[in-house]
Design a protein around this motif. Structure first.
Motif, PDB file in Angstrom:
ATOM      1  N   ALA A 284      -5.132  15.538  25.085  1.00 52.04           N
ATOM      2  CA  ALA A 284      -6.160  16.324  24.403  1.00 52.04           C
ATOM      3  C   ALA A 284      -6.238  15.999  22.915  1.00 52.04           C
ATOM      4  O   ALA A 284      -7.005  16.617  22.187  1.00 52.04           O
ATOM      5  CB  ALA A 284      -5.892  17.817  24.595  1.00 52.04           C
ATOM      6  N   GLY A 285      -5.423  15.047  22.455  1.00 51.98           N
ATOM      7  CA  GLY A 285      -5.439  14.693  21.035  1.00 51.98           C
ATOM      8  C   GLY A 285      -4.868  15.777  20.143  1.00 51.98           C
ATOM      9  O   GLY A 285      -5.120  15.801  18.942  1.00 51.98           O
ATOM     10  N   ASP A 286      -4.056  16.651  20.725  1.00 52.62           N
ATOM     11  CA  ASP A 286      -3.530  17.806  19.995  1.00 52.62           C
ATOM     12  C   ASP A 286      -2.140  17.592  19.402  1.00 52.62           C
ATOM     13  O   ASP A 286      -1.542  18.522  18.855  1.00 52.62           O
ATOM     14  CB  ASP A 286      -3.511  19.035  20.909  1.00 52.62           C
ATOM     15  CG  ASP A 286      -2.688  18.823  22.174  1.00 52.62           C
ATOM     16  OD1 ASP A 286      -2.075  17.744  22.348  1.00 52.62           O
ATOM     17  OD2 ASP A 286      -2.669  19.748  23.009  1.00 52.62           O
ATOM     18  N   GLY A 287      -1.618  16.363  19.515  1.00 53.65           N
ATOM     19  CA  GLY A 287      -0.284  16.080  18.978  1.00 53.65           C
ATOM     20  C   GLY A 287       0.826  16.679  19.810  1.00 53.65           C
ATOM     21  O   GLY A 287       1.957  16.800  19.331  1.00 53.65           O
ATOM     22  N   GLN A 288       0.528  17.025  21.059  1.00 53.97           N
ATOM     23  CA  GLN A 288       1.513  17.659  21.924  1.00 53.97           C
ATOM     24  C   GLN A 288       1.738  16.852  23.199  1.00 53.97           C
ATOM     25  O   GLN A 288       1.779  17.394  24.303  1.00 53.97           O
ATOM     26  CB  GLN A 288       1.069  19.089  22.272  1.00 53.97           C
ATOM     27  CG  GLN A 288       1.033  20.014  21.080  1.00 53.97           C
ATOM     28  CD  GLN A 288       2.407  20.191  20.451  1.00 53.97           C
ATOM     29  OE1 GLN A 288       3.376  20.543  21.122  1.00 53.97           O
ATOM     30  NE2 GLN A 288       2.511  19.909  19.157  1.00 53.97           N
ATOM     31  N   GLY A 289       1.910  15.548  23.038  1.00 51.40           N
ATOM     32  CA  GLY A 289       2.205  14.700  24.179  1.00 51.40           C
ATOM     33  C   GLY A 289       3.625  14.950  24.679  1.00 51.40           C
ATOM     34  O   GLY A 289       4.419  15.641  24.032  1.00 51.40           O
ATOM     35  N   PRO A 290       3.979  14.386  25.822  1.00 53.67           N
ATOM     36  CA  PRO A 290       5.294  14.614  26.418  1.00 53.67           C
ATOM     37  C   PRO A 290       6.467  14.261  25.499  1.00 53.67           C
ATOM     38  O   PRO A 290       7.500  14.937  25.531  1.00 53.67           O
ATOM     39  CB  PRO A 290       5.302  13.731  27.666  1.00 53.67           C
ATOM     40  CG  PRO A 290       3.904  13.312  27.895  1.00 53.67           C
ATOM     41  CD  PRO A 290       3.131  13.549  26.647  1.00 53.67           C
ATOM     42  N   MET A 291       6.323  13.246  24.669  1.00 53.54           N
ATOM     43  CA  MET A 291       7.405  12.872  23.751  1.00 53.54           C
ATOM     44  C   MET A 291       7.624  13.953  22.694  1.00 53.54           C
ATOM     45  O   MET A 291       8.756  14.206  22.286  1.00 53.54           O
ATOM     46  CB  MET A 291       7.107  11.532  23.076  1.00 53.54           C
ATOM     47  CG  MET A 291       7.063  10.359  24.028  1.00 53.54           C
ATOM     48  SD  MET A 291       8.651  10.019  24.801  1.00 53.54           S
ATOM     49  CE  MET A 291       9.526   9.319  23.443  1.00 53.54           C
ATOM     50  N   VAL A 292       6.564  14.588  22.266  1.00 53.73           N
ATOM     51  CA  VAL A 292       6.661  15.659  21.263  1.00 53.73           C
ATOM     52  C   VAL A 292       7.209  16.924  21.920  1.00 53.73           C
ATOM     53  O   VAL A 292       8.118  17.566  21.394  1.00 53.73           O
ATOM     54  CB  VAL A 292       5.287  15.918  20.605  1.00 53.73           C
ATOM     55  CG1 VAL A 292       5.345  17.114  19.671  1.00 53.73           C
ATOM     56  CG2 VAL A 292       4.818  14.676  19.859  1.00 53.73           C
ATOM     57  N   VAL A 293       6.674  17.269  23.078  1.00 55.79           N
ATOM     58  CA  VAL A 293       7.102  18.467  23.790  1.00 55.79           C
ATOM     59  C   VAL A 293       8.592  18.390  24.139  1.00 55.79           C
ATOM     60  O   VAL A 293       9.308  19.387  24.070  1.00 55.79           O
ATOM     61  CB  VAL A 293       6.234  18.689  25.050  1.00 55.79           C
ATOM     62  CG1 VAL A 293       6.773  19.816  25.911  1.00 55.79           C
ATOM     63  CG2 VAL A 293       4.791  18.980  24.650  1.00 55.79           C
ATOM     64  N   SER A 294       9.081  17.184  24.452  1.00 53.67           N
ATOM     65  CA  SER A 294      10.497  17.018  24.803  1.00 53.67           C
ATOM     66  C   SER A 294      11.419  17.155  23.594  1.00 53.67           C
ATOM     67  O   SER A 294      12.622  17.292  23.748  1.00 53.67           O
ATOM     68  CB  SER A 294      10.724  15.652  25.447  1.00 53.67           C
ATOM     69  OG  SER A 294      10.675  14.625  24.462  1.00 53.67           O
ATOM     70  N   GLY A 295      10.848  17.093  22.404  1.00 54.73           N
ATOM     71  CA  GLY A 295      11.648  17.182  21.188  1.00 54.73           C
ATOM     72  C   GLY A 295      12.060  15.832  20.628  1.00 54.73           C
ATOM     73  O   GLY A 295      12.729  15.756  19.601  1.00 54.73           O
TER      74      GLY A 295
END
Length: 103
Positions: free
Chosen positions: A17-28
């Motif tokens: 969604a282009g929200d900066g919350q891809g799986p790499m970010v969500v995983s920390g």
């Protein structure tokens, strides 16, 4: 093709969604990936960052062909920023070419 290349190379961090919350970010694993809606960007600035990298993001010039870099840039602008503002890309009036006067 721009969407496919975005999904393969960008979405892991920037999110589908282009929200900066891809799986790499969500995983920390990564933090501070911006949402496109929060940035003032142009198709040229997206292309520049893909080619050269910026901050923690490295260059993708080795992973994307020059044409695919433009395709991804256009996809980002069309999908997340409401399209490309042509007036920001091209001059509003054309200036006729001048040639030296013949003698």
């Amino acid at each position: 093709r721009g969407k496919k290349m975005y999904e393969l190379t960008c979405a892991a961090c920037h999110g589908t969604a282009g929200d900066g919350q891809g799986p790499m970010v969500v995983s920390g694993a990564y933090a501070g990936v911006p949402a496109y809606k929060d940035r003032q960007i142009t198709v040229g600035s997206v292309h520049y960052v893909l080619t050269n990298g910026r901050n923690a993001m490295g260059s993708f010039a080795g992973q994307l062909t020059p044409a695919d870099q433009w395709r991804v840039s256009m996809f980002v602008m069309n999908e997340f920023k409401g399209g490309v503002n042509i007036s920001a890309v091209a001059p509003t009036t054309a200036t006729p070419a001048t040639t030296p006067a013949a003698k």
